[in-house]
Design a protein around this motif. Structure first.
Motif, PDB file in Angstrom:
ATOM      1  N   LEU A 175       9.526 -22.502  13.723  1.00 36.90           N
ATOM      2  CA  LEU A 175       8.438 -22.011  12.872  1.00 36.90           C
ATOM      3  C   LEU A 175       7.500 -23.142  12.476  1.00 36.90           C
ATOM      4  O   LEU A 175       7.938 -24.231  12.104  1.00 36.90           O
ATOM      5  CB  LEU A 175       9.013 -21.369  11.612  1.00 36.90           C
ATOM      6  N   TYR A 176       6.198 -22.871  12.544  1.00 43.31           N
ATOM      7  CA  TYR A 176       5.186 -23.791  12.035  1.00 43.31           C
ATOM      8  C   TYR A 176       4.217 -23.021  11.156  1.00 43.31           C
ATOM      9  O   TYR A 176       3.774 -21.922  11.511  1.00 43.31           O
ATOM     10  CB  TYR A 176       4.386 -24.442  13.177  1.00 43.31           C
ATOM     11  N   ARG A 177       3.915 -23.598  10.009  1.00 41.64           N
ATOM     12  CA  ARG A 177       2.871 -23.088   9.126  1.00 41.64           C
ATOM     13  C   ARG A 177       1.686 -24.036   9.270  1.00 41.64           C
ATOM     14  O   ARG A 177       1.828 -25.253   9.068  1.00 41.64           O
ATOM     15  CB  ARG A 177       3.381 -23.063   7.685  1.00 41.64           C
ATOM     16  N   MET A 178       0.513 -23.517   9.629  1.00 42.23           N
ATOM     17  CA  MET A 178      -0.619 -24.367   9.974  1.00 42.23           C
ATOM     18  C   MET A 178      -1.861 -23.968   9.186  1.00 42.23           C
ATOM     19  O   MET A 178      -2.118 -22.785   8.962  1.00 42.23           O
ATOM     20  CB  MET A 178      -0.919 -24.248  11.479  1.00 42.23           C
ATOM     21  N   THR A 179      -2.635 -24.971   8.773  1.00 40.34           N
ATOM     22  CA  THR A 179      -3.930 -24.737   8.162  1.00 40.34           C
ATOM     23  C   THR A 179      -5.024 -25.043   9.167  1.00 40.34           C
ATOM     24  O   THR A 179      -4.904 -25.961   9.980  1.00 40.34           O
ATOM     25  CB  THR A 179      -4.128 -25.614   6.914  1.00 40.34           C
ATOM     26  N   ASN A 180      -6.092 -24.290   9.108  1.00 38.98           N
ATOM     27  CA  ASN A 180      -7.208 -24.480  10.026  1.00 38.98           C
ATOM     28  C   ASN A 180      -8.036 -25.690   9.621  1.00 38.98           C
ATOM     29  O   ASN A 180      -7.844 -26.256   8.542  1.00 38.98           O
ATOM     30  CB  ASN A 180      -8.084 -23.222  10.059  1.00 38.98           C
TER      31      ASN A 180
END
Length: 454
Positions: free
Chosen positions: A347-352
């Motif tokens: 799992l990865y949580r990413m911000t633009n």
């Protein structure tokens, strides 16, 4: 994904993904874009070591660049006269506010309207009003701009080493919540001496640990009530990446006129917060799972050829799109390190691009404060012989694990991920599955099969 507090070093140094710090270092999507620390992390010559991580604090140089008050004269006839002992007592300072009309590279970018806090910092407010009223700031520049921190100006020399004509101010600091440093707050720059502010000021243009570290150490004394577009124009002015911190503007960023206006500041007519970036329809933040299929000629060095990896990636993609359990596919096929106990492996949580995660940043900031305070407390006990050094280590390790367990999920900036990984991930709708093709430059660790979760 949890960050790690290295024992006895109470600062966030490493982000852990999956099983621990080692997993973060070996995580292919993030490792692909590894780069040196951002220029804003460089320490300023006069940095107060108490300010902590990220950008250096708003400092002024040691040498004054302005003649003393005895020879300096106002550049225009004051309208109100805010000099100490003059016609305006402290209790009347709240009856005035300030407008700063600004330009970037000669282009008018509007006016910032600033309300002041004389009930908290009367000496500082009086000084600022006096300098504005006398024309001191007219034509001066913002000489230091850090997009994710603040814009600093008010130096008559434009170098950061200049000083004002009326001596230094006492540090009117506060830890009260209503005077905390946040986006749009006006505060005084200073040197190492807490009582060294004179004329230079800064306006906060972000929410970050660099900003929150200023509370109780720098004299906030007002806040924007209008002019967010103007502040954004200043904060987005181009800067020289070769300069210290990359903070020196490459074009003039100027206060054309600083004007004192009679009457209390009007109530805010807009949200005083950093505007969301234009993402062209893409989401600001996403969560994805992924399977990495690599081969021998990459840094991952999986035990298969490039051709075998390509074929396996196609098979995994077909299985995922056919509805097979994605977590099971991650566990069976991914060459990226995973924690077998993780219910959502890979799992990865990413911000633009241009998006920050203030919830996570604030949680890290508060955790570091708790860690630092406890470390100081236990160090004192060791010094007094109340506990042993080993007992201190045990207690700090327990606190570290407790704090890690309380943190929200960490997000990774898109620009720190492999380019192809980010491009595919942000193009997917929730529940959709795609694949980032291997590329020596844009996806150097192999093929990524990606499913967007949120």
């Amino acid at each position: 994904m949890k960050p790690d507090f290295p024992l006895l070093v109470p600062l966030l140094l490493l982000a852990a993904c999956g099983g621990g710090p080692e997993a973060a270092e070996d995580s292919a999507p993030a490792r692909a874009a590894a780069a040196p620390p951002a220029p804003a992390e460089a320490a300023a010559p006069d940095q107060d070591p108490a300010v902590g991580r990220n950008a250096a604090p708003p400092v002024i140089g040691r040498e004054a660049g302005r003649p003393p008050a005895s020879v300096w004269q106002p550049t225009r006839e004051p309208e109100f006269h805010f000099e100490p002992g003059g016609p305006i007592p402290d209790e009347k300072l709240a009856d005035y506010h300030v407008e700063l009309s600004c330009s970037v590279d000669g282009k008018d970018v509007g006016t910032m309207v600033i309300g002041l806090w004389p009930e908290k910092a009367p000496v500082t407010v009086r000084r600022f009003l006096r300098l504005c009223d006398e024309g001191f700031y007219d034509g001066t520049t913002f000489h230091r701009i850090i997009r994710n921190f603040m814009v600093q100006g008010g130096d008559p020399t434009g170098t950061g080493a200049g000083d004002g004509p009326y001596g230094h101010l006492p540090g009117e600091f506060s830890d009260e919540p209503q005077y905390e440093h946040h986006y749009g707050v006006l505060s005084m720059a200073r040197g190492n001496d807490p009582d060294s502010a004179g004329c230079q000021f800064f306006i906060v243009c972000a929410e970050s640990a660099s900003v929150w570290n200023l509370d109780g150490r720098y004299a906030s004394f007002g806040k924007l009530v209008a002019g967010v577009d103007t502040l954004e124009a200043l904060a987005n002015a181009p800067t020289d990446p070769r300069s210290r911190e990359g903070s020196r503007p490459t074009v003039p960023v100027r206060i054309e006129r600083a004007r004192v206006v009679a009457g209390p500041a009007p109530p805010p007519q807009e949200k005083i917060e950093r505007p969301a970036p234009d993402l062209g329809g893409e989401p600001a933040m996403i969560e994805v799972q992924h399977v990495l299929v690599s081969f021998r000629d990459t840094r991952v060095k999986a035990d298969r050829s490039k051709e075998e990896a390509f074929e396996l990636a196609r098979i995994v993609l077909e299985k995922a799109r056919a509805g097979e359990d994605f977590s099971a596919l991650v566990r069976e096929y991914s060459d990226d390190p995973i924690d077998p106990r993780d219910p959502l492996p890979g799992l990865y949580r990413m911000t633009n691009r241009g998006v920050t995660d203030p919830v996570f940043e604030r949680a890290i900031f508060e955790a570091e404060k708790k860690y630092q305070a406890r470390d100081q407390e236990l160090t004192a006990k060791v010094g007094k012989g109340e506990i042993s050094y080993q007992e201190k280590q045990q207690q700090m390790q327990a606190l570290k694990q407790e704090l890690l367990g309380q943190l929200p999920p960490q997000s990774f900036p898109r620009q720190q991920m492999a380019k192809a990984f980010g491009d595919v991930a942000f193009s997917l709708g929730v529940g959709e599955i795609g694949m980032a093709e291997y590329s020596p430059v844009e996806s150097p660790f192999g093929w990524h099969i990606i499913k967007r979760i949120k």
